[in-house]
Design an enzyme around this catalytic site. Structure first.
Site, short mmCIF file in Angstrom:
data_model
loop_
_atom_site.label_atom_id
_atom_site.label_comp_id
_atom_site.label_asym_id
_atom_site.label_seq_id
_atom_site.Cartn_x
_atom_site.Cartn_y
_atom_site.Cartn_z
CG HIS A 196 56.56 79.36 83.33
ND1 HIS A 196 56.51 78.00 82.60
CD2 HIS A 196 55.34 79.68 83.46
CE1 HIS A 196 55.24 77.94 82.45
NE2 HIS A 196 54.94 79.18 82.90
CG HIS B 117 57.12 76.37 66.75
ND1 HIS B 117 57.16 74.73 66.34
CD2 HIS B 117 56.73 76.85 66.97
CE1 HIS B 117 56.51 74.59 67.07
NE2 HIS B 117 55.53 75.81 67.59
CG HIS C 156 57.36 77.00 71.98
ND1 HIS C 156 56.28 76.89 73.50
CD2 HIS C 156 56.96 76.23 70.81
CE1 HIS C 156 55.67 76.35 72.83
NE2 HIS C 156 55.41 76.30 71.41
CB THR D 266 50.70 71.62 72.33
OG1 THR D 266 51.76 71.53 71.53
CG2 THR D 266 49.95 71.12 70.84
CB CYS E 211 60.44 74.68 83.63
SG CYS E 211 59.42 75.94 83.28
P1 5GP Z 1 53.14 74.34 69.68
O1 5GP Z 1 52.76 73.29 69.33
O2 5GP Z 1 53.29 74.53 71.95
O3 5GP Z 1 53.74 75.38 69.36
O4 5GP Z 1 54.84 73.08 69.31
C1 5GP Z 1 55.20 72.63 71.46
C2 5GP Z 1 56.67 71.61 70.52
O5 5GP Z 1 57.38 71.44 70.85
C3 5GP Z 1 55.72 70.58 69.17
O6 5GP Z 1 56.48 71.15 67.75
C4 5GP Z 1 56.33 69.16 69.41
O7 5GP Z 1 56.99 68.77 69.22
C5 5GP Z 1 57.91 70.34 70.62
N1 5GP Z 1 57.44 69.01 72.00
C6 5GP Z 1 56.77 68.75 72.96
N2 5GP Z 1 57.08 67.77 73.68
C7 5GP Z 1 58.64 67.60 73.24
C8 5GP Z 1 59.78 67.20 74.49
O8 5GP Z 1 59.80 66.64 75.33
N3 5GP Z 1 60.96 67.57 73.98
C9 5GP Z 1 61.11 68.15 71.92
N4 5GP Z 1 62.58 68.15 72.11
N5 5GP Z 1 60.05 68.51 71.74
C10 5GP Z 1 59.09 68.68 72.50
ZN ZN Z 2 57.87 77.02 81.87
#
Ligand code: 5GP
Ligand code: ZN
Length: 113
Positions: A45, A101, A99, A94, A6
Site C-alpha cells: 500500500h 492506468h 495504480h 479516487t 489492498c
Molecule cells: P483513479 O480514478 O483513482 O485514477 O482510478 C481508479 C480506477 O479504479 C478507476 O478507473 C475505476 O474504474 C477503477 N476501479 C474502481 N473500483 C474498482 C473495482 O472494484 N475493481 C476494478 N477492477 N476496478 C475498479
Molecule cells: Zn491499499
C-alpha cells in the site's frame, strides 16, 4: 484494511487478473474507458505518488515495464497506448493506492480532460 486495492491484491474482492508477481498485480479496470484499460498496482500500500520514496524507484520502473509488456501482449504497442498515474483529487484520483492506468485500443485525445 479499508483500501479497495489492498482487498483486490489480497483476493478479498474479485478482479480479472492479467499479471502478477511478487511485487505487482495487473487487472482489468471495472469501468473501462478504452478497449484496453487495465491497472498495474503494487502489492504494498502506497497512497499517492507523493508518498513514493527513493527505495521505490525499482518498483515504479517495474510497473512501467509491466504496462509495456501488457500493451505488447494486447497488440497495441506499435500503434500506441497511454499510461497515467492520477495524483490526488484535482487529477481525479479516487482510489488512494497507487495504480498505473494502461489505456489503448482507440485513438486517445490530448490533452486529457
Ligand atoms: P483513479 O480514478 O483513482 O485514477 O482510478 C481508479 C480506477 O479504479 C478507476 O478507473 C475505476 O474504474 C477503477 N476501479 C474502481 N473500483 C474498482 C473495482 O472494484 N475493481 C476494478 N477492477 N476496478 C475498479
Ligand atoms: Zn491499499
Amino acid at each position: 484494511m479499508a483500501c479497495l486495492f489492498c482487498k483486490i491484491v489480497a483476493g478479498e474482492i474479485p478482479s480479472k487478473r492479467i499479471y502478477e508477481d511478487a511485487d505487482l498485480i495487473a487487472f482489468e479496470d471495472i469501468n473501462p474507458e478504452a478497449p484496453l484499460h487495465c491497472l498495474v498496482v503494487p502489492r504494498r500500500h502506497i497512497a499517492t505518488l507523493n508518498d513514493l520514496q527513493p527505495g521505490d524507484d525499482a518498483l515504479v520502473g517495474s510497473m512501467a515495464r509491466c504496462a509495456a509488456a501488457i500493451a505488447k501482449q494486447r497488440g497495441v504497442d506499435q500503434g500506441g497506448y497511454r499510461t497515467v498515474f492520477n495524483c490526488n483529487s484535482e487529477a481525479g484520483q479516487t482510489v488512494f493506492h497507487i495504480h498505473l492506468h494502461l489505456l489503448g485500443g482507440r485513438r486517445l485525445g490530448w490533452p486529457p480532460g
